[in-house]
Design a protein around this motif. Structure first.
Motif, short mmCIF file in Angstrom:
data_model
loop_
_atom_site.label_atom_id
_atom_site.label_comp_id
_atom_site.label_asym_id
_atom_site.label_seq_id
_atom_site.Cartn_x
_atom_site.Cartn_y
_atom_site.Cartn_z
N SER A 19 1.17 -1.13 -1.84
CA SER A 19 1.36 -2.57 -1.62
C SER A 19 0.02 -3.30 -1.54
N TYR A 20 -0.99 -2.66 -0.95
CA TYR A 20 -2.33 -3.26 -0.90
C TYR A 20 -2.88 -3.42 -2.32
N LEU A 21 -2.74 -2.39 -3.13
CA LEU A 21 -3.24 -2.44 -4.51
C LEU A 21 -2.55 -3.54 -5.30
N LYS A 22 -1.26 -3.63 -5.15
CA LYS A 22 -0.50 -4.65 -5.88
C LYS A 22 -0.94 -6.05 -5.47
N ASP A 23 -1.07 -6.28 -4.18
CA ASP A 23 -1.49 -7.59 -3.69
C ASP A 23 -2.92 -7.93 -4.08
N THR A 24 -3.81 -6.97 -3.93
CA THR A 24 -5.23 -7.21 -4.21
C THR A 24 -5.50 -7.45 -5.68
N LEU A 25 -4.88 -6.64 -6.53
CA LEU A 25 -5.12 -6.76 -7.97
C LEU A 25 -4.27 -7.85 -8.61
N GLY A 26 -3.16 -8.20 -7.97
CA GLY A 26 -2.28 -9.23 -8.50
C GLY A 26 -1.53 -8.78 -9.74
N TRP A 27 -1.30 -7.48 -9.87
CA TRP A 27 -0.62 -6.92 -11.04
C TRP A 27 0.87 -6.80 -10.80
#
Length: 83
Positions: A19-27
């Protein structure tokens, strides 16, 4: 290494949840899942159930990815820093 793989590895110097990766990268999920799978197949990342519990069994990332944590492997860091 693709640009997406490079950008994702940038975020994995420390253990990070999906979830952090998705939010941070906006992918979108598809982009993140494909990139995680590619890095995993190259052994550039480690998958973890918890921040201190690595997955050693075979894993279906499409089914489990959203529940896992990720960390760049030594091999992944070496390739990331070589560019």
């Amino acid at each position: 290494m693709t640009n997406d793989e490079f950008d994702l590895l940038d975020e994995l110097y420390f253990v990070q949840h999906y979830s952090y990766l998705k939010d941070t990268l906006g992918w979108e999920d598809d982009q993140l899942l494909v990139t995680l799978q590619s890095l995993f197949e190259k052994q550039f990342i480690k998958c973890l159930y918890e921040p201190d519990e690595e997955v050693f069994d075979e894993i279906d990332l499409k089914a489990k990815a959203k529940d896992l944590y990720y960390l760049a492997s030594k091999k992944g860091l070496m390739n990331h820093n070589a560019l």
